[in-house]
Write a protein that holds these residues in place. Structure first.
Motif, PDB file in Angstrom:
ATOM      1  N   GLU A 194       0.841  -1.187   0.000  1.00  0.00           N
ATOM      2  CA  GLU A 194       0.000   0.000   0.000  1.00  0.00           C
ATOM      3  C   GLU A 194       0.873   1.233   0.000  1.00  0.00           C
ATOM      4  OE1 GLU A 194      -3.798   1.490   2.331  1.00  0.00           O
ATOM      5  OE2 GLU A 194      -2.035   1.460   3.580  1.00  0.00           O
ATOM      6  N   GLY A 195       0.634   2.117  -0.904  1.00  0.00           N
ATOM      7  CA  GLY A 195       1.372   3.366  -0.978  1.00  0.00           C
ATOM      8  C   GLY A 195       0.823   4.225  -2.090  1.00  0.00           C
ATOM      9  N   ASP A 196       0.790   5.510  -1.860  1.00  0.00           N
ATOM     10  CA  ASP A 196       0.245   6.423  -2.865  1.00  0.00           C
ATOM     11  C   ASP A 196       1.299   7.338  -3.470  1.00  0.00           C
ATOM     12  OD1 ASP A 196      -2.361   5.516  -2.597  1.00  0.00           O
ATOM     13  OD2 ASP A 196      -2.812   6.899  -0.972  1.00  0.00           O
ATOM     14  N   ASP A 197       2.556   7.157  -3.090  1.00  0.00           N
ATOM     15  CA  ASP A 197       3.592   8.029  -3.625  1.00  0.00           C
ATOM     16  C   ASP A 197       4.675   7.184  -4.278  1.00  0.00           C
ATOM     17  OD1 ASP A 197       5.905   7.562  -1.641  1.00  0.00           O
ATOM     18  OD2 ASP A 197       4.240   8.054  -0.308  1.00  0.00           O
ATOM     19  N   PRO A 198       5.536   7.791  -5.067  1.00  0.00           N
ATOM     20  CA  PRO A 198       6.556   7.034  -5.813  1.00  0.00           C
ATOM     21  C   PRO A 198       7.535   6.243  -4.943  1.00  0.00           C
ATOM     22  CG  PRO A 198       6.355   9.246  -6.692  1.00  0.00           C
ATOM     23  CD  PRO A 198       5.535   9.201  -5.430  1.00  0.00           C
ATOM     24  N   ALA A 199       7.656   6.590  -3.673  1.00  0.00           N
ATOM     25  CA  ALA A 199       8.603   5.899  -2.807  1.00  0.00           C
ATOM     26  C   ALA A 199       8.051   4.580  -2.269  1.00  0.00           C
ATOM     27  CB  ALA A 199       8.997   6.804  -1.641  1.00  0.00           C
ATOM     28  N   HIS A 200       6.767   4.323  -2.476  1.00  0.00           N
ATOM     29  CA  HIS A 200       6.138   3.121  -1.929  1.00  0.00           C
ATOM     30  C   HIS A 200       5.360   2.382  -3.010  1.00  0.00           C
ATOM     31  CE1 HIS A 200       7.128   4.276   2.173  1.00  0.00           C
ATOM     32  NE2 HIS A 200       6.780   5.505   1.825  1.00  0.00           N
ATOM     33  N   HIS A 201       5.227   1.079  -2.836  1.00  0.00           N
ATOM     34  CA  HIS A 201       4.479   0.247  -3.782  1.00  0.00           C
ATOM     35  C   HIS A 201       3.001   0.198  -3.412  1.00  0.00           C
ATOM     36  CE1 HIS A 201       8.376  -1.349  -5.013  1.00  0.00           C
ATOM     37  NE2 HIS A 201       7.775  -1.979  -5.989  1.00  0.00           N
ATOM     38  N   THR A 202       2.138   0.332  -4.395  1.00  0.00           N
ATOM     39  CA  THR A 202       0.744  -0.044  -4.230  1.00  0.00           C
ATOM     40  C   THR A 202       0.688  -1.560  -4.391  1.00  0.00           C
ATOM     41  OG1 THR A 202       0.284   0.132  -6.589  1.00  0.00           O
ATOM     42  CG2 THR A 202      -0.086   2.128  -5.249  1.00  0.00           C
ATOM     43  N   ALA A 203      -0.450  -2.142  -4.100  1.00  0.00           N
ATOM     44  CA  ALA A 203      -0.600  -3.588  -4.320  1.00  0.00           C
ATOM     45  C   ALA A 203      -0.392  -3.924  -5.793  1.00  0.00           C
ATOM     46  CB  ALA A 203      -1.981  -4.038  -3.843  1.00  0.00           C
ATOM     47  N   GLU A 204      -0.887  -3.067  -6.659  1.00  0.00           N
ATOM     48  CA  GLU A 204      -0.728  -3.294  -8.096  1.00  0.00           C
ATOM     49  C   GLU A 204       0.730  -3.177  -8.527  1.00  0.00           C
ATOM     50  OE1 GLU A 204      -4.898  -1.941  -7.300  1.00  0.00           O
ATOM     51  OE2 GLU A 204      -2.924  -1.234  -6.666  1.00  0.00           O
ATOM     52  N   ARG A 205       1.459  -2.189  -7.986  1.00  0.00           N
ATOM     53  CA  ARG A 205       2.888  -2.056  -8.328  1.00  0.00           C
ATOM     54  C   ARG A 205       3.692  -3.212  -7.759  1.00  0.00           C
ATOM     55  NH1 ARG A 205       5.047   3.390  -6.600  1.00  0.00           N
ATOM     56  NH2 ARG A 205       7.009   2.336  -6.915  1.00  0.00           N
ATOM     57  N   ALA A 206       3.302  -3.699  -6.582  1.00  0.00           N
ATOM     58  CA  ALA A 206       3.967  -4.875  -6.016  1.00  0.00           C
ATOM     59  C   ALA A 206       3.805  -6.059  -6.966  1.00  0.00           C
ATOM     60  CB  ALA A 206       3.398  -5.203  -4.643  1.00  0.00           C
ATOM     61  N   ALA A 207       2.598  -6.208  -7.516  1.00  0.00           N
ATOM     62  CA  ALA A 207       2.342  -7.290  -8.464  1.00  0.00           C
ATOM     63  C   ALA A 207       3.174  -7.129  -9.732  1.00  0.00           C
ATOM     64  CB  ALA A 207       0.855  -7.336  -8.808  1.00  0.00           C
ATOM     65  N   ALA A 208       3.243  -5.911 -10.246  1.00  0.00           N
ATOM     66  CA  ALA A 208       4.035  -5.660 -11.451  1.00  0.00           C
ATOM     67  C   ALA A 208       5.513  -5.927 -11.202  1.00  0.00           C
ATOM     68  CB  ALA A 208       3.824  -4.223 -11.932  1.00  0.00           C
ATOM     69  N   THR A 209       6.017  -5.531 -10.044  1.00  0.00           N
ATOM     70  CA  THR A 209       7.416  -5.776  -9.696  1.00  0.00           C
ATOM     71  C   THR A 209       7.679  -7.271  -9.576  1.00  0.00           C
ATOM     72  OG1 THR A 209       7.597  -3.649  -8.579  1.00  0.00           O
ATOM     73  CG2 THR A 209       9.221  -5.318  -7.981  1.00  0.00           C
ATOM     74  N   ALA A 210       6.763  -7.989  -8.945  1.00  0.00           N
ATOM     75  CA  ALA A 210       6.913  -9.440  -8.800  1.00  0.00           C
ATOM     76  C   ALA A 210       6.907 -10.115 -10.173  1.00  0.00           C
ATOM     77  CB  ALA A 210       5.800 -10.004  -7.921  1.00  0.00           C
ATOM     78  N   ALA A 211       6.021  -9.675 -11.061  1.00  0.00           N
ATOM     79  CA  ALA A 211       5.972 -10.248 -12.405  1.00  0.00           C
ATOM     80  C   ALA A 211       7.258  -9.958 -13.171  1.00  0.00           C
ATOM     81  CB  ALA A 211       4.765  -9.703 -13.163  1.00  0.00           C
ATOM     82  N   ALA A 212       7.742  -8.715 -13.076  1.00  0.00           N
ATOM     83  CA  ALA A 212       8.976  -8.342 -13.777  1.00  0.00           C
ATOM     84  C   ALA A 212      10.175  -9.120 -13.251  1.00  0.00           C
ATOM     85  CB  ALA A 212       9.220  -6.833 -13.654  1.00  0.00           C
ATOM     86  N   ALA A 213      10.152  -9.427 -11.956  1.00  0.00           N
ATOM     87  CA  ALA A 213      11.247 -10.182 -11.335  1.00  0.00           C
ATOM     88  C   ALA A 213      11.091 -11.690 -11.549  1.00  0.00           C
ATOM     89  CB  ALA A 213      11.300  -9.880  -9.845  1.00  0.00           C
ATOM     90  N   ARG A 214       9.984 -12.083 -12.182  1.00  0.00           N
ATOM     91  CA  ARG A 214       9.678 -13.495 -12.420  1.00  0.00           C
ATOM     92  C   ARG A 214       9.613 -14.269 -11.103  1.00  0.00           C
ATOM     93  NH1 ARG A 214      13.220 -15.276 -17.429  1.00  0.00           N
ATOM     94  NH2 ARG A 214      11.731 -16.985 -17.408  1.00  0.00           N
ATOM     95  N   ALA A 215       9.024 -13.620 -10.093  1.00  0.00           N
ATOM     96  CA  ALA A 215       8.869 -14.251  -8.782  1.00  0.00           C
ATOM     97  C   ALA A 215       7.869 -15.399  -8.882  1.00  0.00           C
ATOM     98  CB  ALA A 215       8.376 -13.223  -7.762  1.00  0.00           C
ATOM     99  N   GLY A 216       8.073 -16.399  -8.062  1.00  0.00           N
ATOM    100  CA  GLY A 216       7.152 -17.526  -8.045  1.00  0.00           C
ATOM    101  C   GLY A 216       5.962 -17.300  -7.135  1.00  0.00           C
ATOM    102  N   ARG A 217       6.093 -16.317  -6.240  1.00  0.00           N
ATOM    103  CA  ARG A 217       5.051 -16.045  -5.249  1.00  0.00           C
ATOM    104  C   ARG A 217       5.198 -14.617  -4.780  1.00  0.00           C
ATOM    105  NH1 ARG A 217       5.095 -18.908   0.689  1.00  0.00           N
ATOM    106  NH2 ARG A 217       3.201 -17.955   1.502  1.00  0.00           N
TER     107      ARG A 217
END
Length: 67
Positions: free
Chosen positions: A6-29
């Motif tokens: 959860e985050g609304d500014d560039p220094a923090h991840h939203t749930a959606e940005r966390a998902a995008a980061t995980a996908a880009a990193a090819r995370a398994g979970r």
């Protein structure tokens, strides 16, 4: 991948940005943590799961995760 959800500014991840980061990193979970007052853990997980194909969970207090 363990990431804040959860985050609304560039220094923090939203749930959606966390998902995008995980996908880009090819995370398994993805496990979201540091969910604040604007979202419940279930909402953060649902929002992340809508953008990440792998399993998504929340780092509940006291949870033990195997890496």
């Amino acid at each position: 991948m363990l990431c804040e959800g959860e985050g609304d500014d560039p220094a923090h991840h939203t749930a959606e940005r966390a998902a995008a980061t995980a996908a880009a990193a090819r995370a398994g979970r993805l496990v979201v943590t540091h969910v604040g007052r604007a979202l419940t853990p279930a909402e953060a997980v649902a929002r992340a799961a809508s953008r990440f194909a792998g399993p998504v969970g929340h780092a509940d207090p006291g949870a033990v995760l195997t890496v």
